[in-house]
Write a protein that holds these residues in place. Structure first.
Motif, PDB file in Angstrom:
ATOM      1  N   GLN A 255      79.102  12.731  41.029  1.00 49.38           N
ATOM      2  CA  GLN A 255      77.696  13.122  41.052  1.00 49.38           C
ATOM      3  C   GLN A 255      77.444  14.174  39.977  1.00 49.38           C
ATOM      4  O   GLN A 255      77.991  15.267  40.097  1.00 49.38           O
ATOM      5  CB  GLN A 255      77.315  13.693  42.416  1.00 49.38           C
ATOM      6  N   TYR A 256      76.673  14.042  38.915  1.00 51.31           N
ATOM      7  CA  TYR A 256      75.983  12.865  38.497  1.00 51.31           C
ATOM      8  C   TYR A 256      76.280  12.592  37.039  1.00 51.31           C
ATOM      9  O   TYR A 256      75.407  12.696  36.188  1.00 51.31           O
ATOM     10  CB  TYR A 256      74.468  13.049  38.687  1.00 51.31           C
TER      11      TYR A 256
ATOM     12  N   CYS B 248      74.834   4.510  35.567  1.00 53.76           N
ATOM     13  CA  CYS B 248      75.414   4.301  36.890  1.00 53.76           C
ATOM     14  C   CYS B 248      74.505   3.296  37.567  1.00 53.76           C
ATOM     15  O   CYS B 248      73.287   3.472  37.597  1.00 53.76           O
ATOM     16  CB  CYS B 248      75.436   5.611  37.677  1.00 53.76           C
TER      17      CYS B 248
ATOM     18  N   CYS C  78      73.802   6.998  44.162  1.00 54.87           N
ATOM     19  CA  CYS C  78      74.856   7.961  44.455  1.00 54.87           C
ATOM     20  C   CYS C  78      74.241   9.292  44.897  1.00 54.87           C
ATOM     21  O   CYS C  78      74.831  10.338  44.703  1.00 54.87           O
ATOM     22  CB  CYS C  78      75.757   8.133  43.245  1.00 54.87           C
ATOM     23  N   SER C  79      73.039   9.241  45.463  1.00 53.76           N
ATOM     24  CA  SER C  79      72.243  10.370  45.944  1.00 53.76           C
ATOM     25  C   SER C  79      71.207  10.790  44.894  1.00 53.76           C
ATOM     26  O   SER C  79      70.997  10.088  43.917  1.00 53.76           O
ATOM     27  CB  SER C  79      73.113  11.540  46.401  1.00 53.76           C
TER      28      SER C  79
ATOM     29  N   HIS D 226      70.919  10.201  40.995  1.00 51.33           N
ATOM     30  CA  HIS D 226      71.332   8.895  40.466  1.00 51.33           C
ATOM     31  C   HIS D 226      70.601   8.522  39.179  1.00 51.33           C
ATOM     32  O   HIS D 226      71.209   8.037  38.226  1.00 51.33           O
ATOM     33  CB  HIS D 226      71.121   7.842  41.557  1.00 51.33           C
TER      34      HIS D 226
ATOM     35  N   MET E   6      72.060   9.691  35.834  1.00 49.12           N
ATOM     36  CA  MET E   6      73.479   9.459  35.523  1.00 49.12           C
ATOM     37  C   MET E   6      73.635   8.327  34.505  1.00 49.12           C
ATOM     38  O   MET E   6      73.791   7.160  34.863  1.00 49.12           O
ATOM     39  CB  MET E   6      74.225   9.139  36.826  1.00 49.12           C
ATOM     40  N   TRP E   7      73.532   8.670  33.251  1.00 46.06           N
ATOM     41  CA  TRP E   7      73.655   7.680  32.180  1.00 46.06           C
ATOM     42  C   TRP E   7      74.773   8.110  31.245  1.00 46.06           C
ATOM     43  O   TRP E   7      74.788   9.234  30.750  1.00 46.06           O
ATOM     44  CB  TRP E   7      72.360   7.566  31.376  1.00 46.06           C
TER      45      TRP E   7
END
Lengths: 540, 188
Positions: B88-89, B150, B154-155, B158, B161-162
């Motif tokens: 994360q993240y 991603c 993932c919460s 998310h 998250m690249w």
């Protein structure tokens, strides 16, 4: 003979009320993540909304429709008062309480785990308990459907069970068994952690348990739609069911092969080996069979109606169909969406092709087209068809009904086709926003905008649907007569035992689940060292 | 011909047409399954075949996913292995560097919750499940930058998250790999 109209209406009204709320949330999500919305300052709100949307649309709405419709089928097809009315009300209230119990932590941001749970993420205990109550409430319905059929059989030894009830009970058994996967995940894994009794969880095993539920649940959602295809549409448009036994075969095929295929949802997962992935892929191909059979039988049944109305020629009969009849319209829209969605489904289930679109917007597009489109449009049709029988009043807004169905169809296409497209470009799912300023993402902005517009068309249609039903409660009184189902061209007087009972097929369903899931589950459960620390939502 | 005869002959016609359709449907379905089996065996295109486990609470301390071992490494046979983790993240490395036209093995896992790796414009797509190691074989035909989001919730973070994949010239990669260590976009 619909006696317990209040019971059925209560199920439908609660279903459509929560559907309206979840639909509004869905439209807001489409808007806020598109370039026409402003960048969301707190993405956490998006995931509260997404969890509520999924939980309602996945667990509450279709379950209540199946239950309400199931009670209506039991009373009208068997021509027998519902046995166990008190239990039915208990089930209903369990679902109401469960829904409220689940929604409160979601609204507070304490259960943003999405309806697919995703351990090791762990949300508030009451969210999971709420979902359990919903499932327990629906299991009461499963038991009641079985009991009602048994009572009828005793009174009619050896008689052919009416097709609608045969299919309805098959659907209820499928639900009872497919819900076991998520129930095992909740009871054995998630709830002990959410309650603070444990702090580790096997995420890989949990995903396999959930896949047990995740695929066949779609076929449970589909059952009322298929029952409507076979037993309502031909009657409503003045045709006949082409083949009663083919219909029965389709329903038992769903019962048997919808279950042992869920691992195709985990093709990209590291915790299952290639062998079981292939087995599940091949079984998934099999599930196309009952749908292909259904498409044939329903088209043939519709053709009978057209020819009875004077339709001629190889394709000329299509023009002779009663296109101003909402049921005809709903069926046609449903079939078009089922065609596109089904073709997409064949891509998803493919052992190799899945890698190109796994967890992209393609998947979101796919299941909205199948569930929100092909399935839900028939829920509308079922409600419209049953309403006069439930309220004792006429539904007079036929033009409005047609507009509503058209809007839903157009809205669903405008929403899902661009989704499929950006999915192929690799746009991931479940994103609260996208950085459209990135040159690699900018070209997708237009497609996402179209999807958002589609979302608002759907919202408009959904509001119209609820308005039409509400107005139907106050329309002039009119006796609708007994609620009837379509009859077959060759209506059977006796049916082979295998097509008149469910035991053999339920046994097969369970056996195939054991062969296809037994080893992967046992293997994961006995592999040491795969329990990982829980990550609590809202604790960060 | 009596009405009875017409009736029974129409039953036969109906059953025959129906049976033909059922046979066609079965042929389509078996064809698809056979095609998948053929492609899987003959062209070795299939999802991850093996199951490997790892303890996410210890990956930063020892084993193949310790920080100093993350990134790309040129193997003796000329192939490349990329090791990465998702948490994360973000991904580590956040930007993966690999050579063009080279067989690459991606080995990745998660340090906390379920994540996913998807490389846009390719069919590289795998889940990262804590406790298990994901392995993907890949090969890039063109140099350039690829986005690597991603793909699994993932919460709350998310959407942010690249990761990135930079595909560079073979010689350039070999040159950079000479000094040893694990490569990422850092230092380029």
């Amino acid at each position: 003979m619909l006696v317990n109209r209040k019971l059925i209406l209560a199920h439908f009204w609660f279903a459509f009320a929560v559907f309206g709320v979840a639909l509004t949330l869905g439209a807001w999500q489409m808007f806020i993540r598109s370039p026409i919305g402003t960048w969301l300052s707190n993405p956490e709100l998006y995931y509260r909304s997404l969890t509520a949307h999924g939980t309602v649309m996945g667990y509450v709405f279709p379950t209540l429709v199946a239950m309400g419709f199931g009670y209506a089928i039991s009373e009208s097809a068997l021509e027998q008062r519902l046995v166990g009315v008190r239990w039915a009300w208990t089930g209903f209230w369990l679902i109401v309480i469960g829904s409220i119990m689940a929604v409160i932590p979601i609204a507070l941001g304490r259960a943003s785990v999405l309806y697919t749970f995703y351990p090791p993420l762990i949300g508030n205990l009451f969210y999971y308990l709420g979902v359990v109550l919903v499932v327990v409430g629906s299991w009461i319905w499963v038991a009641l459907m079985s009991i009602n059929l048994r009572v009828w059989r005793k009174a009619h030894p050896g008689a052919a069970v009416p097709l609608a009830m045969y299919a309805n009970v098959a659907g209820s058994y499928l639900w009872a068994w497919t819900a076991v996967g998520a129930a095992l995940e909740l009871l054995l894994q998630i709830i002990p952690v959410a309650a603070g009794l444990k702090n580790t969880i096997d995420a890989g095993l949990a995903r396999i348990f959930f896949s047990w539920t995740l695929h066949a649940i779609v076929y449970f959602w589909l059952m009322p739609t298929y029952i409507a295809y076979y037993t309502i549409v031909p009657r409503a448009i003045g045709g006949r069911v082409y083949s009663d036994s083919m219909a029965r075969i389709s329903f038992i095929l769903f019962l048997v092969v919808a279950m042992p295929i869920g691992i195709h949802h985990t093709f990209a997962d590291p915790q299952v080996g290639a062998g079981f992935k292939f087995i599940h892929s091949a079984f998934t191909a099999l599930v196309a069979l009952p749908t292909l059979l259904t498409v044939f039988t329903i088209c043939a049944s519709v053709e009978i109606a057209a020819r009875l109305r004077g339709g001629r020629g190889v394709f000329g009969w299509i023009r002779a169909l009663p296109w101003d009849n909402p049921m005809m319209l709903a069926l046609a829209f449903s079939f078009v969406m089922l065609g596109f969605g089904g073709a997409g489904g064949l891509i998803n289930m493919s052992y190799q092709l899945d890698a190109s679109i796994h967890n992209t917007q393609w998947i979101t597009g796919h299941f909205h087209l199948i569930f929100g489109g092909a399935i839900v449009i028939m829920y509308f049709a079922i409600a419209y068809d049953l309403w006069p029988h439930l309220t004792g009043r006429e539904l007079i807004d036929v033009r409005l009904i047609r507009t509503q169905l058209w809007l839903w169809f157009v809205g669903m296409i405008v929403t899902t086709f661009p989704w499929h497209w950006v999915g192929i470009l690799g746009m991931p799912r479940r994103m609260a926003y996208f950085d459209f300023g990135d040159p690699a993402i900018a070209p997708q902005a237009l497609s996402v905008t179209f999807s958002a517009i589609g979302g608002f068309i759907l919202l408009t249609s959904g509001i119209m649907f609820i308005v039409i039903l509400a107005r139907g409660m106050r329309a002039p009184l009119a006796e609708a007569g007994a609620y009837r189902f379509a009859v077959a061209v060759h209506q059977p007087t006796t049916v082979p035992v295998a097509l008149n009972t469910h035991a053999l097929w339920v046994a097969l369903m369970i056996a195939l689940t054991i062969t296809n899931y037994g080893y992967p589950i046992l293997n994961l459960a006995t592999t040491a060292g795969t329990s990982v620390p829980a990550v609590y939502v809202g604790a960060q | 011909m009596s009405a009875e005869d017409t009736h029974s002959s129409s039953v036969e016609v109906a059953a025959r047409v129906e049976r033909r359709w059922a046979i066609i449907a079965v042929i389509i379905i078996s064809g698809m399954a056979l095609l998948a089996a053929f492609a899987g065996i003959h062209q070795a295109t299939m999802p991850q075949p093996r199951v490997e486990t790892t303890d996410p609470s210890r990956i930063h301390l020892s084993g193949e996913f310790v920080e100093s071992n993350l990134g790309s490494v040129l193997e003796a046979n000329g192939n490349v292995t990329v090791r990465a983790i998702g948490q994360q993240y973000s991904f580590t490395p956040a930007c993966i560097v690999v050579p063009v036209d080279t067989p690459i093995t991606l080995r990745a896992t998660s340090a906390d919750v379920v994540h996913g790796i998807l490389i846009q414009g390719t069919n590289v797509n795998t889940m990262l499940v804590p406790g298990y190691i994901s392995e993907q074989l890949m090969r890039f035909g063109k140099t350039g930058d690829y986005l690597m989001p991603c793909q699994e919730f993932c919460s709350f973070g998310h959407e942010g998250m690249w990761g990135k994949v930079k595909v560079i010239d073979k010689a350039e990669f070999a040159n950079r790999a000479k000094s040893g260590g694990r490569l990422s976009c850092v230092g380029q």
